[in-house]
Design an enzyme around this catalytic site. Sequence first.
Site, short mmCIF file in Angstrom:
data_model
loop_
_atom_site.label_atom_id
_atom_site.label_comp_id
_atom_site.label_asym_id
_atom_site.label_seq_id
_atom_site.Cartn_x
_atom_site.Cartn_y
_atom_site.Cartn_z
NE ARG A 24 -16.22 21.80 -37.49
CZ ARG A 24 -16.88 21.56 -36.38
NH1 ARG A 24 -17.92 22.32 -36.04
NH2 ARG A 24 -16.53 20.56 -35.56
CG ASP A 25 -16.02 23.24 -32.90
OD1 ASP A 25 -16.78 24.16 -32.60
OD2 ASP A 25 -16.11 22.10 -32.40
CG HIS A 218 -15.69 17.42 -30.53
ND1 HIS A 218 -15.06 17.88 -31.67
CD2 HIS A 218 -16.53 18.42 -30.16
CE1 HIS A 218 -15.51 19.10 -31.96
NE2 HIS A 218 -16.39 19.44 -31.05
CG HIS A 220 -17.02 22.32 -27.16
ND1 HIS A 220 -16.71 23.44 -27.88
CD2 HIS A 220 -17.38 21.37 -28.06
CE1 HIS A 220 -16.89 23.19 -29.17
NE2 HIS A 220 -17.29 21.93 -29.32
CB CYS A 251 -22.04 24.64 -31.55
SG CYS A 251 -23.36 24.40 -32.74
CG ASN A 260 -13.46 22.54 -29.78
OD1 ASN A 260 -13.93 23.49 -30.39
ND2 ASN A 260 -13.92 21.31 -29.92
P1 HMG Z 1 -32.76 24.28 -43.91
O1 HMG Z 1 -33.04 25.72 -43.86
O2 HMG Z 1 -33.78 23.34 -43.35
O3 HMG Z 1 -32.34 23.82 -45.35
O4 HMG Z 1 -31.39 24.01 -43.17
P2 HMG Z 1 -33.11 23.69 -46.68
O5 HMG Z 1 -32.78 22.34 -47.24
O6 HMG Z 1 -34.57 24.04 -46.50
O7 HMG Z 1 -32.40 24.83 -47.54
C1 HMG Z 1 -32.46 26.18 -47.17
C2 HMG Z 1 -31.51 26.97 -48.04
O8 HMG Z 1 -30.15 26.61 -47.71
C3 HMG Z 1 -31.66 26.70 -49.52
O9 HMG Z 1 -31.27 27.88 -50.20
C4 HMG Z 1 -30.65 25.62 -49.77
O10 HMG Z 1 -30.25 25.57 -51.10
C5 HMG Z 1 -29.52 26.07 -48.89
P3 HMG Z 1 -32.36 28.84 -50.88
O11 HMG Z 1 -33.07 27.95 -51.83
O12 HMG Z 1 -33.24 29.29 -49.73
O13 HMG Z 1 -31.51 29.91 -51.47
N1 HMG Z 1 -28.67 24.96 -48.47
C6 HMG Z 1 -27.33 24.95 -48.57
N2 HMG Z 1 -26.46 25.85 -49.06
C7 HMG Z 1 -25.16 25.51 -49.05
N3 HMG Z 1 -24.70 24.33 -48.57
C8 HMG Z 1 -25.55 23.41 -48.10
C9 HMG Z 1 -26.93 23.71 -48.09
N4 HMG Z 1 -28.01 23.03 -47.69
C10 HMG Z 1 -29.07 23.81 -47.94
N5 HMG Z 1 -25.08 22.25 -47.62
C11 HMG Z 1 -29.32 22.77 -43.03
C12 HMG Z 1 -30.84 22.69 -43.09
C13 HMG Z 1 -28.85 21.41 -42.60
C14 HMG Z 1 -28.80 23.12 -44.41
C15 HMG Z 1 -28.94 23.86 -42.00
O14 HMG Z 1 -29.58 23.57 -40.80
C16 HMG Z 1 -27.47 23.96 -41.75
O15 HMG Z 1 -26.69 24.30 -42.62
N6 HMG Z 1 -27.03 23.65 -40.52
C17 HMG Z 1 -25.61 23.67 -40.16
C18 HMG Z 1 -25.43 24.15 -38.76
C19 HMG Z 1 -23.97 24.11 -38.39
O16 HMG Z 1 -23.08 24.13 -39.23
N7 HMG Z 1 -23.70 24.03 -37.06
C20 HMG Z 1 -22.35 23.98 -36.57
C21 HMG Z 1 -21.65 22.68 -36.83
S1 HMG Z 1 -22.11 21.37 -35.71
C22 HMG Z 1 -21.05 21.61 -34.35
O17 HMG Z 1 -20.37 22.59 -34.26
C23 HMG Z 1 -20.94 20.50 -33.33
C24 HMG Z 1 -19.62 19.71 -33.46
O18 HMG Z 1 -18.49 20.55 -33.28
C25 HMG Z 1 -19.58 18.58 -32.40
C26 HMG Z 1 -19.89 19.06 -30.98
O19 HMG Z 1 -19.25 20.03 -30.52
O20 HMG Z 1 -20.77 18.45 -30.38
C27 HMG Z 1 -19.50 19.04 -34.83
MG MG Z 2 -17.70 21.20 -31.38
#
Ligand code: HMG
Ligand code: MG
Length: 309
Positions: A24-25, A218, A220, A251, A260
Amino acid sequence: MRRPQREALTDAPGRVTIYEVGPRDGLQNEKTLVPVEVKAEFIRRLVSAGLDTVETTSFVSPTWVPQLADSAALLGLLGEAGRGRNRPVLVPNERGLDAALDNGAQAIAIFASATETFARKNLNRGLEESVAMFAPVVRRALDEGLWVRGYLSMCFGDPWEGDVPIDQVVDVASRMMDLGCDQLSVGDTIGTGTTGHVRRLLDALDGKGIGTERIGVHFHDTYGQALANTMAALDHGVTVVDASAGGLGGCPYAMSATGNLATEDLVWALDGLGIETGVDLQSLVETSVWMAGHLGRPSASRVVKALAG
Ligand code: HMG
Ligand code: MG
């Protein structure tokens, strides 16, 4: 294969749970799109190398993270090997929870930010709005009998906001645990944390009733501090450590976030202390070398480099 000389310390934990985040990450940050069959094989290999807990993918917007847009297909390919309480998937909202449930997930991870700026960059929501977005997700997940992890990013520094006050981190952490998360993963997203900072934050969380038994770390490795910080957390009583095979990771929405802590580097250090992980280092190294072949560049892990020579 070479092993470290074992010098067990009496105050070290007997066992550490490695929470593997490579699929995933690691893969969310790759420029190349990895075929879903390769991802499935990666996860199978990690499990057969003895990694009990593997975070498989994310049910996030495919526009935001195209690298993981194949999450449903991946869980379909994995079948039973991709299900269970030790195969969590990342979920930001109810749409993601619905998809995770439809695809048989039994554990999810929500992901909040300790800072306002990263909440907006990563979730398109402010801090308050994002906690409000997570509340029904956690409630419904718990009602469905799922295990829920809460990630908290930017606990040790933020690329836009700079230093992040410990009180601010503890405040958001408390709110996530109040939602009902089973575990909190304390994230150093950009790898700037150091050992004293880790101790201070763990003490402060403990002071608010979030004890080490509910915490994973966690780290990095951007500044080369991830293993030292992990050791500081273990000294403090933490026994769940996030790591990524071959040191993959980062990320896409956090500028300057690199990989990581490499799982191999962690296993080497724990092995030397006589701490059980259940991981077969040789097959893990072979897996990372195999994955590096698919990604077209060598693994970042020092232990992979040393052992695969
Ligand atoms: P948004 O654009 O504000 O969402 O994004 P929305 O609710 O306005 O929807 C926009 C479109 O996305 C719509 O589609 C929704 O249906 C669709 P359209 O109508 O335009 O065709 N949609 C989805 N589709 C599939 N699955 C869903 C979903 N939700 C909405 N779940 C949102 C808001 C939260 C969805 C967006 O910002 C997002 O997906 N963000 C994820 C970012 C991400 O994954 N980042 C990496 C992970 S975090 C990380 O790595 C840190 C970590 O490792 C810890 C650390 O290291 O600190 C965990
Ligand atoms: Mg991470």
